[in-house]
Design a protein around this motif. Sequence first.
Motif, PDB file in Angstrom:
ATOM      1  N   PRO A 350     -35.573 -40.455   0.555  1.00  0.00           N
ATOM      2  CA  PRO A 350     -34.245 -41.072   0.563  1.00  0.00           C
ATOM      3  C   PRO A 350     -33.779 -41.310   1.995  1.00  0.00           C
ATOM      4  O   PRO A 350     -34.008 -40.481   2.882  1.00  0.00           O
ATOM      5  N   ALA A 351     -33.133 -42.443   2.215  1.00  0.00           N
ATOM      6  CA  ALA A 351     -32.677 -42.783   3.561  1.00  0.00           C
ATOM      7  C   ALA A 351     -31.452 -43.676   3.474  1.00  0.00           C
ATOM      8  O   ALA A 351     -31.173 -44.289   2.437  1.00  0.00           O
ATOM      9  N   ALA A 352     -30.717 -43.757   4.591  1.00  0.00           N
ATOM     10  CA  ALA A 352     -29.554 -44.633   4.683  1.00  0.00           C
ATOM     11  C   ALA A 352     -29.859 -45.746   5.677  1.00  0.00           C
ATOM     12  O   ALA A 352     -30.473 -45.507   6.725  1.00  0.00           O
ATOM     13  N   VAL A 353     -29.418 -46.977   5.357  1.00  0.00           N
ATOM     14  CA  VAL A 353     -29.608 -48.106   6.265  1.00  0.00           C
ATOM     15  C   VAL A 353     -28.560 -48.012   7.362  1.00  0.00           C
ATOM     16  O   VAL A 353     -27.360 -48.085   7.106  1.00  0.00           O
ATOM     17  N   MET A 354     -29.035 -47.848   8.604  1.00  0.00           N
ATOM     18  CA  MET A 354     -28.126 -47.662   9.732  1.00  0.00           C
ATOM     19  C   MET A 354     -27.898 -48.960  10.514  1.00  0.00           C
ATOM     20  O   MET A 354     -26.819 -49.175  11.068  1.00  0.00           O
ATOM     21  N   ALA A 355     -28.919 -49.817  10.566  1.00  0.00           N
ATOM     22  CA  ALA A 355     -28.794 -51.076  11.302  1.00  0.00           C
ATOM     23  C   ALA A 355     -29.800 -52.066  10.750  1.00  0.00           C
ATOM     24  O   ALA A 355     -30.901 -51.687  10.342  1.00  0.00           O
ATOM     25  N   VAL A 356     -29.413 -53.360  10.737  1.00  0.00           N
ATOM     26  CA  VAL A 356     -30.287 -54.416  10.243  1.00  0.00           C
ATOM     27  C   VAL A 356     -30.418 -55.485  11.313  1.00  0.00           C
ATOM     28  O   VAL A 356     -29.432 -56.077  11.737  1.00  0.00           O
ATOM     29  N   SER A 357     -31.649 -55.716  11.782  1.00  0.00           N
ATOM     30  CA  SER A 357     -31.924 -56.790  12.735  1.00  0.00           C
ATOM     31  C   SER A 357     -32.511 -57.966  11.972  1.00  0.00           C
ATOM     32  O   SER A 357     -32.560 -57.972  10.743  1.00  0.00           O
ATOM     33  N   TRP A 408     -34.927 -46.060  -0.052  1.00  0.00           N
ATOM     34  CA  TRP A 408     -36.062 -45.150   0.121  1.00  0.00           C
ATOM     35  C   TRP A 408     -37.043 -45.766   1.123  1.00  0.00           C
ATOM     36  O   TRP A 408     -37.219 -46.995   1.165  1.00  0.00           O
ATOM     37  N   VAL A 409     -37.675 -44.915   1.888  1.00  0.00           N
ATOM     38  CA  VAL A 409     -38.726 -45.348   2.806  1.00  0.00           C
ATOM     39  C   VAL A 409     -39.911 -44.416   2.638  1.00  0.00           C
ATOM     40  O   VAL A 409     -39.781 -43.299   2.139  1.00  0.00           O
ATOM     41  N   ARG A 410     -41.070 -44.875   3.053  1.00  0.00           N
ATOM     42  CA  ARG A 410     -42.259 -44.021   3.059  1.00  0.00           C
ATOM     43  C   ARG A 410     -43.190 -44.473   4.165  1.00  0.00           C
ATOM     44  O   ARG A 410     -43.141 -45.638   4.599  1.00  0.00           O
ATOM     45  N   HIS A 411     -44.044 -43.560   4.600  1.00  0.00           N
ATOM     46  CA  HIS A 411     -45.052 -43.895   5.589  1.00  0.00           C
ATOM     47  C   HIS A 411     -46.372 -44.090   4.860  1.00  0.00           C
ATOM     48  O   HIS A 411     -46.854 -43.183   4.180  1.00  0.00           O
ATOM     49  N   ASN A 412     -46.942 -45.273   4.973  1.00  0.00           N
ATOM     50  CA  ASN A 412     -48.141 -45.603   4.189  1.00  0.00           C
ATOM     51  C   ASN A 412     -49.442 -45.197   4.870  1.00  0.00           C
ATOM     52  O   ASN A 412     -50.523 -45.571   4.421  1.00  0.00           O
ATOM     53  N   GLY A 413     -49.342 -44.420   5.941  1.00  0.00           N
ATOM     54  CA  GLY A 413     -50.521 -44.015   6.691  1.00  0.00           C
ATOM     55  C   GLY A 413     -50.696 -44.787   7.968  1.00  0.00           C
ATOM     56  O   GLY A 413     -51.323 -44.304   8.917  1.00  0.00           O
ATOM     57  N   ASP A 414     -50.126 -46.002   7.998  1.00  0.00           N
ATOM     58  CA  ASP A 414     -50.188 -46.832   9.199  1.00  0.00           C
ATOM     59  C   ASP A 414     -48.802 -47.072   9.796  1.00  0.00           C
ATOM     60  O   ASP A 414     -48.640 -47.108  11.012  1.00  0.00           O
ATOM     61  N   GLU A 415     -47.814 -47.252   8.932  1.00  0.00           N
ATOM     62  CA  GLU A 415     -46.476 -47.573   9.413  1.00  0.00           C
ATOM     63  C   GLU A 415     -45.441 -47.199   8.357  1.00  0.00           C
ATOM     64  O   GLU A 415     -45.771 -46.928   7.196  1.00  0.00           O
TER      65      GLU A 415
END
Length: 868
Positions: A350-357, A408-415
């Motif tokens: 779980p994560a919060a969106v802090m900034a959008v470029s 939600w975010v996850r690290h896929n092994g590369d990024e």
Amino acid sequence: MKWFKRFLIASFSLALLGVGAIAAAYFYVLPDLPDVNTLKTVKLQTPLRIYSQDGLLISQFGEKRRIPVEYEDVPQQLINAVLDTEDARFFEHKGIDPIGIVRAATILITTGKKSQGASTITQQVARGFFLSNEKTYIRKIKEIFLALKIEKALTKKEILTLYLNRSFLGNRAYGVGAAAQVYYGKELDELTLPEMAMIAGLPQAPSAANPIRNPQRATNRRNWVLSRMLEKRNITQAEYEEAAAAPVTARYHGAEIDLYAPYISEMARDYMIQKYGREEAYTHGYNVYTTINSDLQRKAQTALRNNVFAYDQRHGYRGPGKVLWTETPINNEQILEALKAKPVIQGIIPAAVMAVSEQSAEFLTKHGERVTVEWSGLKWARKFITDKRQGRVPKTASDILNVGEQVWVRHNGDEWQLSQVPQVSSATVSLDPVDGAIQTLVGGFSFSQSQFNRVTQAKRQLGSNIKPFIYASALEHDYTLATLINNAPINKPDTRQGTAWRPKNSPDVYGGPTRLRVGLAQSINVMSVRALRHIGIDDAVDTLVSFGFDAQDLPRNESLALGSPSVTPLQVASAFNVFANGGYLVEPYYITKITDSYDNVIEQAEPTYACKPMPVDVEASQDLNSDDPFTAIPQDFEQVAELDINDTDSMAANVDEPQVEGPKVIDGYCQQDNLRKAKQVISEQTAFLITEALKSVIWGGGDWSKGTGWNGTAWRAARLIKRRDIAGKTGTTNESRDTWFSGYNPSLTSTFWVGFDDHTRQLGRTTWIADGPEGQISGAEAGAKTAGPGWNHFFNEALKGTPEIIKEPPQGIVSARIDLTTGKLTRKTDHTTSFEYFIDGTQPTEFVADAPETEDIFIDNSEEDLFQ
């Protein structure tokens, strides 16, 4: 003198009274004193442990964590720390310490308070095993007498070992072995001096004053222990000062799990409870060794998880979980508090969106970490509309995200990448073809989400995975791989279901008379139905039951040919195992042995083996009689049309030596007379022919350079795995509610299933993305595209580095060059011909004429027109 006599009389009288009081007390409590000899055979409560086949800890069950240790395994400094703190004269007294008793009495007289300072370690053992902690005089009297009896029954080392293993030391840790693991994640011989002192100080207040709950109080106690060790000259002043200044490094360490495989551990736990009862299973220190191969299990879990992610992402982004703020931002503490209730599932954080470029975004995760996701981790997120529709491909990050959203975010092994918790389900199981040992088992995407084990509990429609069994029955009758079956619409409906049932191909195209091999490889529906009509429903059901399917799950109508039965993935894998091992139904099993806390084996698996008795002369029994032109065996007959039918030497050169499959079974022969032999349900020849046809599912056939090449439904497997010893079958049900891929090589059988737990929900379809990832999947979901990629990636990793196993055709198999159009023998050697395998006696006897013949070239007794 008179007063002196009175004093002596009084003293003697008091002594007699004391002795009498002690005797009276002894006889008063005698009926309640237990037999201390039971301590010689005491069974300490130790948890249930589940292991993989290679000895890695999978799980541990039980309220008490205890790692029993022998006296010789305990470091001397830890023994010193315990004795200096609890009972410095332990090796000198006989169970009770008179000096300690006098000290305790003095404290009682001067302060009016009771003290436990008089209790020796022997008394504490007596209290811990036989008495309560209630502070009463009668309990203390019992404790003293029990201590005296214990000292006579056990040696000092045995008593101290019981104490070191029995003491509660906080956080469910019982004994010093468990404490070392719980607080420091170490073995006893890895502990430092301050860590040993910390553990030695825990028995006084293990719950309230352990270093996790109250670090300062625990530190004070540790330093007091160190001071006692210094006073008793067991450490030097320098060692004391260094240890006393050491920081507290303790933190909670869970059970040292080496392999996370919760579904199989739950199966083992349930078995133990059913057999031994919950209390015994959890406290008697049983060790359950499963058949799980840790390396393959990890690869299966990774393949399933990545396959589910791939399906979920191609169907689109379902949006944020909630909006944490809109215009007025909240501080980090408030964000983290809002995220705290959201669990982490399979690395999805779980994560919060802090900034959008423009083409990136910044997130604050539940763990307080700030991460940036670049466009490569965002661009997949076109909007999810329905399972069959996705929105437009996003151009910028603002098309996807807004500041303040909880995602939600996850690290896929590369990024790092944007993610979401998948809604689709999946399961996979792998078996050893020889004895049915379950090598891998993954019952779902996430055990924390759902403990429902889809491998053993979910019955789902089988779809086209059923076709190899229908064709196996046909081969056991009078069909061959060259038999032509009418690939034309069926106009005579089956009315057994109460409605007119007219099966169609998918896609809805028809090619006329088609060889059985091609029909199975391309999963042509009407051909499977016609094969079922030829053998009869009753015989087909009997065949499926012999493969291990339940008769009550098999409808007695023609929908059977297309996979209408609902079965479990374990049943499917077990059935495909029959083809992998030469025709034997081996019983799947998942426990190799169970040992008690002393490593005595109390249960040992007795699996069934796919093997035949060793003949007197193996080589003679496998003679292929090379003088017969029908025994020429090419390695890949549809790719070697240039070979002459009589060129047996060049074709035999393409066959490898038989592969050793295991210590108890070699090349299909039992190496021991006492093995439990599995039931043979189809002939070795039929199993070989189906395997060859299922290789065509992956590799196709024909000559692409001549325009006769064709793909099987699982051509993606060939592109990735690139080896010729694999065979498999796709499976898709109506409206793509269930998708399957089941396949094998001689050393491993595996089934993958993908679908929704909600049976009414379809897997849907996806549209092509112009700038999508390499190898992207689009169109309607199906076995080859939904379950197949999971199997492909698993098998590619599972077989990596292992040699191909090209098995020799069994005795009774011959090959002959046939005409690809008619299935008849031919003298041509061009692209219109190919070698085909036959069971000896079923090969064609008629040669094709120069002009194609149309009479009697396919088996279909119906009167309907071929091209209708």
